[in-house]
Design a protein around this motif. Sequence first.
Motif, PDB file in Angstrom:
ATOM      1  N   SER A 260      -7.077  25.251   4.755  1.00 25.28           N
ATOM      2  CA  SER A 260      -8.299  26.058   4.690  1.00 25.28           C
ATOM      3  C   SER A 260      -9.032  25.833   3.365  1.00 25.28           C
ATOM      4  O   SER A 260      -9.930  26.588   3.010  1.00 25.28           O
ATOM      5  N   GLY A 261      -8.644  24.784   2.645  1.00 30.87           N
ATOM      6  CA  GLY A 261      -9.277  24.535   1.350  1.00 30.87           C
ATOM      7  C   GLY A 261      -9.873  23.145   1.255  1.00 30.87           C
ATOM      8  O   GLY A 261      -9.571  22.249   2.059  1.00 30.87           O
ATOM      9  N   CYS A 262     -10.714  22.973   0.279  1.00 36.86           N
ATOM     10  CA  CYS A 262     -11.324  21.655   0.056  1.00 36.86           C
ATOM     11  C   CYS A 262     -11.811  21.580  -1.378  1.00 36.86           C
ATOM     12  O   CYS A 262     -11.916  22.599  -2.057  1.00 36.86           O
ATOM     13  N   HIS A 263     -12.115  20.380  -1.795  1.00 35.52           N
ATOM     14  CA  HIS A 263     -12.769  20.178  -3.084  1.00 35.52           C
ATOM     15  C   HIS A 263     -14.271  20.185  -2.827  1.00 35.52           C
ATOM     16  O   HIS A 263     -14.749  19.539  -1.908  1.00 35.52           O
ATOM     17  N   SER A 264     -14.977  20.934  -3.622  1.00 36.80           N
ATOM     18  CA  SER A 264     -16.430  20.982  -3.439  1.00 36.80           C
ATOM     19  C   SER A 264     -17.072  21.240  -4.796  1.00 36.80           C
ATOM     20  O   SER A 264     -16.400  21.706  -5.724  1.00 36.80           O
ATOM     21  N   ILE A 265     -18.344  20.933  -4.879  1.00 35.93           N
ATOM     22  CA  ILE A 265     -19.031  21.123  -6.170  1.00 35.93           C
ATOM     23  C   ILE A 265     -20.448  21.622  -5.934  1.00 35.93           C
ATOM     24  O   ILE A 265     -20.949  21.597  -4.811  1.00 35.93           O
ATOM     25  N   GLY A 266     -21.074  22.011  -7.017  1.00 37.08           N
ATOM     26  CA  GLY A 266     -22.499  22.273  -6.966  1.00 37.08           C
ATOM     27  C   GLY A 266     -23.221  20.937  -7.016  1.00 37.08           C
ATOM     28  O   GLY A 266     -22.998  20.126  -7.911  1.00 37.08           O
ATOM     29  N   THR A 267     -24.057  20.716  -6.030  1.00 38.55           N
ATOM     30  CA  THR A 267     -24.758  19.435  -5.951  1.00 38.55           C
ATOM     31  C   THR A 267     -26.242  19.716  -5.741  1.00 38.55           C
ATOM     32  O   THR A 267     -26.611  20.813  -5.312  1.00 38.55           O
ATOM     33  N   ASP A 268     -27.066  18.758  -6.041  1.00 38.93           N
ATOM     34  CA  ASP A 268     -28.514  18.962  -5.918  1.00 38.93           C
ATOM     35  C   ASP A 268     -28.869  19.485  -4.526  1.00 38.93           C
ATOM     36  O   ASP A 268     -28.385  18.975  -3.516  1.00 38.93           O
ATOM     37  N   TYR A 269     -29.709  20.498  -4.488  1.00 37.52           N
ATOM     38  CA  TYR A 269     -30.066  21.132  -3.222  1.00 37.52           C
ATOM     39  C   TYR A 269     -30.694  20.122  -2.264  1.00 37.52           C
ATOM     40  O   TYR A 269     -30.581  20.256  -1.046  1.00 37.52           O
ATOM     41  N   ASN A 270     -31.347  19.105  -2.800  1.00 37.42           N
ATOM     42  CA  ASN A 270     -32.019  18.121  -1.935  1.00 37.42           C
ATOM     43  C   ASN A 270     -31.238  16.818  -1.782  1.00 37.42           C
ATOM     44  O   ASN A 270     -31.805  15.801  -1.379  1.00 37.42           O
ATOM     45  N   ALA A 271     -29.959  16.851  -2.090  1.00 39.51           N
ATOM     46  CA  ALA A 271     -29.119  15.649  -1.893  1.00 39.51           C
ATOM     47  C   ALA A 271     -29.047  15.324  -0.402  1.00 39.51           C
ATOM     48  O   ALA A 271     -29.200  16.218   0.441  1.00 39.51           O
ATOM     49  N   PRO A 272     -28.830  14.034  -0.036  1.00 40.28           N
ATOM     50  CA  PRO A 272     -28.718  13.699   1.389  1.00 40.28           C
ATOM     51  C   PRO A 272     -27.564  14.452   2.048  1.00 40.28           C
ATOM     52  O   PRO A 272     -26.589  14.799   1.378  1.00 40.28           O
TER      53      PRO A 272
END
Length: 501
Positions: A260-272
């Motif tokens: 139920s987990g993953c690696h994630s980050i804050g990324t540009d809102y308009n990234a593909p």
Amino acid sequence: MSVKYDVVVAGAGNAALCAAISARETGLSVLVLEKAPKHKRGGNSYFTDGAIRFAYNGIDDIRKIIPEMTDEEAAKINMPSYHVDDYYNDLMRVNNNKSDPSLARQLVSRSFETITWMHSHGISFELNYKNQSFEGDGKFHFWGGLPVKTHNIGMGLIKSLNKRAEELGIDIWYEARALDIKKENDRITAIEVEKGGQIVSIPVHSVILACGGFEANKEMRAKHIGPEWEAAIVRGTEYNTGDGLQIALKAGAARHGDWSGCHSIGTDYNAPKVGDFSKPGDIFKKHSYPLGLLINRDGERFVDEGADFRNYTYAKYGREILKQPGAMAFQVYDQQVRPLLREEYDLEEATAFQADSVEELADMIDVNKEAFLKTIAEYNNAVQDGSFHPNEKDGKGTRGIHPPKSNWALKLDQAPYYAFPVTCGITFSFGGLLASIDAEVLTADATPINGLFAAGEMIGGLFYDNYPGGSGLMSGAVFGKLAGKSASRYVKTIKTEETTL
Ligand SMILES: Cc1cc2nc3c(=O)[nH]c(=O)nc-3n(C[C@H](O)[C@H](O)[C@H](O)COP(=O)(O)OP(=O)(O)OC[C@H]3O[C@@H](n4cnc5c(N)ncnc54)[C@H](O)[C@@H]3O)c2cc1C
């Protein structure tokens, strides 16, 4: 039975190619299956910044994998050692002590021998001056246990691994999707592959699955991680849709780790919406939030931006952003820190707003203005005195607000002001297979499935909640190399048995 290949490796990222090279160097015949077309080969590994974490003993160890470094350059470097126990403790700390101790110990204790092995196969490394060192007293001081990256980042890594695979005579099929493995008398006999719209059955003794996780599969994300994860941007390859996991589970493998987990980050809102192979490199991340504030559309802060160095918080803060209204937030900075922001903030791909006052900034972005201004005012009032040191945990924090900002808390009061909208980008899923420290895929009672091995994102149990940056590539390399060796031992044993029958 006519066996064309000793080993088939499913996947063509870092883990898969390390596994293929490792098996091939023992004399086995090896086929690599890549689901993607050639121009999209290399999986998530291609998208990385090439940061790779390993244990080392000072500059001398580093020079073993960067032999080009001159004595003059070395003399200007302060490179504190990063011992096996430092790595192990970092891993356990960021994973809240949940990491499988035997896998974790294997990863850290094999990391240095594995990186030197990679170097011996033509992978070039370089120092990551920009992100992992600061200058002082005429020297570059490295910090954080992550001083090295692959030459020309993930692209360079994949190019070099493919070059080596070619030199060693490893076959690679593109647009070849592993579908299923076939067994007879409890032994693998073939792998089924979808290629050019046909199902092909390849006779084989052993299969190494290194097909990544299920991060690019919306349904699996929603089912295992949570419904809100359908909305996440996929930072890397679109091809990691959990195929290898399904193949292994069908063959009797047990699950392991944080499904139920993953690696994630804050990324540009308009990234593909999925990683763009024509724009590789980790260009959409936004990693300087410890120097500013993270504010959601309701105008509220929701994390301690300065809890720790970004290496130790960026992975878990992505998922916090996904929980915010509209699955987005704004990173807010002022002129004092703007020159300190990482280079990704200056790229043309960065979505940025700039204004001469916080009021004007609020008018430019989709935020509750009143709450936004109140949050900034309360934060400014809560900032305590102290010296600001961006390269160390300076303890310059806030008092009386929730969440606090524990380090690097400067007042946001010097124009111009900047806002960078961010959303959550999933990097990779943590849930994987139960595997031994030699990369054998195991059933629920820890029995190895004959001839089946796994590496990279597919091995569960290493990462929970978060991970120390640079450990994804290292895990792929360590367990990829081990998978190749284990497959080799297995194939040699059964070939001996067959000839003595
Ligand atoms: C933007 C980004 C930046 C990152 N930066 C870093 C970093 O700097 N350092 C770090 O350590 N980690 C980083 N990571 C994490 C890192 O990419 C992964 O942990 C690591 O690359 C996983 O390697 P892997 O070989 O297991 O998977 P991958 O590299 O994803 O390879 C999986 C392969 O399997 C193929 N495949 C999938 N299904 C099938 C199938 N059915 N049949 C055949 N082939 C199949 C895919 O096409 C792909 O080639 C980053 C990830 C991303 C997305």
